[in-house]
Design an enzyme around this catalytic site. Structure first.
Site, PDB file in Angstrom:
ATOM      1  N   GLU A 173       0.837  -1.204   0.000  1.00  0.00           N
ATOM      2  CA  GLU A 173       0.000   0.000   0.000  1.00  0.00           C
ATOM      3  C   GLU A 173       0.873   1.256   0.000  1.00  0.00           C
ATOM      4  O   GLU A 173       0.833   2.059   0.938  1.00  0.00           O
ATOM      5  CB  GLU A 173      -0.949  -0.008   1.194  1.00  0.00           C
ATOM      6  N   GLU A 189      -6.522  -7.519  -0.481  1.00  0.00           N
ATOM      7  CA  GLU A 189      -6.828  -7.538   0.953  1.00  0.00           C
ATOM      8  C   GLU A 189      -8.279  -7.141   1.132  1.00  0.00           C
ATOM      9  O   GLU A 189      -8.777  -6.237   0.456  1.00  0.00           O
ATOM     10  CB  GLU A 189      -6.001  -6.510   1.728  1.00  0.00           C
TER      11      GLU A 189
HETATM   12  C1  GAL Z   1      -4.100  -2.448   5.063  1.00  0.00           C
HETATM   13  C2  GAL Z   1      -2.672  -2.947   5.194  1.00  0.00           C
HETATM   14  C3  GAL Z   1      -2.575  -4.199   6.032  1.00  0.00           C
HETATM   15  C4  GAL Z   1      -3.427  -4.067   7.255  1.00  0.00           C
HETATM   16  C5  GAL Z   1      -4.851  -3.781   6.870  1.00  0.00           C
HETATM   17  C6  GAL Z   1      -5.797  -3.677   8.037  1.00  0.00           C
HETATM   18  O1  GAL Z   1      -4.099  -1.076   4.889  1.00  0.00           O
HETATM   19  O2  GAL Z   1      -2.099  -3.191   3.940  1.00  0.00           O
HETATM   20  O3  GAL Z   1      -1.229  -4.412   6.371  1.00  0.00           O
HETATM   21  O4  GAL Z   1      -2.925  -3.039   8.056  1.00  0.00           O
HETATM   22  O5  GAL Z   1      -4.889  -2.565   6.182  1.00  0.00           O
HETATM   23  O6  GAL Z   1      -7.112  -3.368   7.614  1.00  0.00           O
END
Ligand code: GAL
Length: 673
Positions: free
Chosen positions: A156, A313
């Site tokens: 990110e 994710e």
């Molecule tokens: C994203 C990040 C992850 C984790 C996740 C939690 O922004 O890439 O590492 O922190 O959020 O929602």
């Protein structure tokens, strides 16, 4: 749509299912249990080494790969592929202790500290040098490891460190401006520095838009956004190019196409990716989190040039970073995951595999929750794995839409700067509201960029595109001339890409197309409601308008300009240009969508679809067709379809029933009906 490398470069015959896997938080015996449970859930790929740097290089130049070797081997032995992080997302404390100049600086001059994550300045040559040294080690060591099927650059990029105002950034900003403008005269012209005695006589005088007693120059603010996005893209390129010297495996990074992060111009990033990957979490601070989820998925598909993409994710249930972290209700995990697949995702992945017991994210949901395999959530995760496993032949199919919504990060930045007619006019609000209206009517929308070829669409929606280039406006006009219907909403086309107002009557770039000329904006107070002559209401905005060819469809009856047109239509060439000069209420937007669907002859929406019940189709060139029905209501949905349903395995002979907040996928007999 703009072509970008698509996920055809990622050879998979199954929908990818997995998570970020952080074995460094657990003892080795847990790893053995992890891989068995991953197999049980149907996991096909995990992302590892996302935050690996401090463990891989505990002291400068001293590398330790034994743990990562073991993890990759173990995963491979269990048939689980790896999305391998370069590990550069968070530098170890030794780096920022030895070189504090790597740490980012805020607009008010405060230097941030390590101890969280991403504490690095995007322009720091020291960070870059050390990061690339690590990437070189990781890439050479694992290029030929059979588990590695995808490279995951950093994580990110820009989530926490997108904007750095330090002296190093200032120097790089000047170089970037030099390349963009060539001469100081040109920079002074574009930034309009004759205003407020801001004229620059030497490059050294130029700074990032640090805190200043009055509002900062808008050109400077916009260019700093552009520069900052480019700097992180450059970091991506540097890591990718190094990987490329030893590996042909696809490379990507996880985007943040989401409502609360606006710092990267992903239209510029997308062509650099081997496949488009996005992270998306439901945002319960928004009025309709699932509508935003659909918008983000449609935009991610746009970034992928219409081709399949990766949901890299998402959350199995609650996150940990909102004020109230809402857990998913039973069935919602399947529904939300299939909502992404419906809109083009060929991968469903989560943060993270096993819920942490320490650190900031210990209350973030995971595939394997704190309560373990006895939990109903684990059963839902396994169920999702089974369903995705049965959807392998969806891979590679695409989503067809007849409506395009034009979205631009630069217009977002420009629209939401300070000193606008109304601080209640926020770009994303209008974009979301228009997308929501089409979704509520059951119409699938492609979200496309300002340079996208609009041929083939029947309707193009241009919400509050405050700043746009002549080329973009010209494309919308040509689309209408050629027989399309364009809908432009208020505060569009006001400025060019340098944030210079287009004089001669608003909305400059679209004035002739729309057949209107606006003299004065009349923003409304936050709680003001405008009554319209069609019995509906509106808010935020109304304007003094002269008609130069358009016909009026709806007028305001009260407010600062009683009688002001708020909805007009202008026949142009073979098509029509519609102008919405206020923020219509949801009912008004729905009525507009219905009218457009009728006039643009959009394919009819099947009975039972709309108002929280979605039908999105993915089809293949060979005639394969999958109808995804997503129920976002408290009642049972019934939609007319035929074929075999994947979740239940049942034949559908006329009507598929979808439980409240559930999802069903019908593999249609004989292609789309
Ligand atoms: C994203 C990040 C992850 C984790 C996740 C939690 O922004 O890439 O590492 O922190 O959020 O929602």
């Amino acid at each position: 749509m703009r072509a970008s490398p698509g996920s055809e470069s990622f050879a998979s015959s199954a929908i990818v299912f997995g998570a970020d896997y952080n074995p460094e938080q657990w003892p080795r015996q847990t790893w053995s249990e992890d891989v068995l449970l991953m197999q049980q859930a149907g996991v096909t790929m995990v992302a590892v080494n996302i935050f690996g740097w401090a463990r891989l290089e505990p002291r400068p130049g001293e590398y330790r790969f034994d743990d990562l070797d073991a993890v990759l081997d173990l995963l491979h032995e269990h048939g689980i592929a790896v999305n391998l992080g370069t590990g550069t997302a968070t530098p170890p404390p030794w780096l920022t202790t030895r070189h504090p100049e790597v740490l980012p600086v805020t607009a008010d001059g405060a230097r941030l500290s390590h101890g969280g994550r991403q504490a690095w300045c995007p322009s720091s040559p020291v960070y870059r040098e050390h990061a690339l040294r690590l990437v070189d080690q990781v890439a050479r060591r694992y290029a030929d490891h059979p588990a590695v099927q995808l490279w995951h650059v950093s994580n990110e990029l820009g989530c926490h460190n997108a904007l750095c105002y330090c002296d190093v950034s200032a120097e790089r900003f000047r170089e970037w401006l030099g390349e963009r403008y060539g001469t100081l005269d040109e920079l002074n012209r574009v930034w309009g520095t004759s205003f407020w005695s801001q004229g620059y006589g030497a490059w050294e005088e130029i700074l990032p838009p640090r805190n200043t007693p009055a509002t900062a120059n808008p050109g400077q603010q916009l260019d700093f956004r552009r520069f900052s996005s480019d700097e992180l893209l450059d970091q991506y390129r540097a890591e990718r190019d190094l990987i490329r010297t030893v590996s042909d495996t696809p490379v990507t990074t996880n985007f943040m196409v989401t409502a609360h992060i606006q710092t990267q111009d992903y239209w510029r990033w997308a062509p650099e990716m081997d496949l488009i990957a996005n992270d998306h979490y439901l945002d319960h601070r928004l009025p309709d989190p699932h509508a935003e989820q659909a918008f983000a998925a449609d935009l991610t598909r746009g970034l992928a040039g219409g081709r399949p993409w990766f949901l890299m994710e998402s959350a199995t249930s609650a996150v940990n970073w909102q004020p109230h972290n809402v857990a998913k209700r039973s069935g919602e995990l399947l529904r939300d995951s299939l909502a992404a697949v419906a809109r083009g995702a060929d991968a469903v992945s989560f943060f993270q595999w096993r819920a942490s017991v320490f650190g900031s994210e210990k209350f973030h949901s995971a595939m394997l929750p704190h309560s373990g395999t006895q939990s109903p959530q684990w059963a839902e995760v396994c169920e999702l794995g089974r369903v995705l496993g049965d959807l392998g032949d969806v891979v590679g199919t695409t989503v067809d839409a007849q409506v395009a919504l034009l979205f631009d990060w630069e217009a977002w930045w420009a629209c939401d700067l300070d000193s606008r007619p109304s601080s209640d006019v926020r770009y994303l609000d209008e974009v979301h509201a228009m997308h929501r209206a089409f979704r509520a009517a059951g119409v699938t929308v492609d979200v496309v960029g300002p340079d996208t070829d609009l041929d083939g669409y029947r309707v193009v929606v241009v919400p509050t595109l405050y700043a746009c280039s002549d080329a973009t406006a010209g494309r919308v006009s040509a689309f209408v001339e050629g027989g399309g219907h364009a809908v432009v909403t208020y505060f569009s086309g006001i400025a060019d890409e340098n944030d210079h107002v287009r004089a001669g009557g608003y909305p400059g770039a679209f004035r002739d197309l729309l057949g209107v000329a606006v003299d004065t904006f009349h923003p409304l107070g936050t709680d003001s409601v405008l009554t319209l002559d069609d019995g509906r209401t509106a808010s935020r905005w109304v304007e003094d308008m002269r008609l130069t060819g358009a016909e009026v469809l709806v007028r305001a009856v009260d407010g600062p300009v009683p009688g002001a047109p708020v909805l007009t239509r202008h026949d142009r060439g073979a098509g029509a240009a519609w102008y919405v000069a206020t923020a219509l209420d949801d009912d008004g937007r729905r009525a507009l969508v219905a009218r457009l669907a009728d006039e643009a002859e959009l394919d009819p929406v099947p009975p039972g679809v709309g108002d929280g019940i979605e039908l999105v189709r993915r089809t293949g060139a060979d005639g394969r067709s999958y109808a995804f029905v997503l129920n976002g209501t408290d009642g049972v949905a019934r939609v007319a379809l035929r074929g075999r349903e994947v979740v239940t395995g049942e034949a559908v002979d006329g009507v598929v029933e979808v439980p409240a907040w559930g999802a069903r996928v019908v593999r249609e007999a004989g292609g789309a009906s």
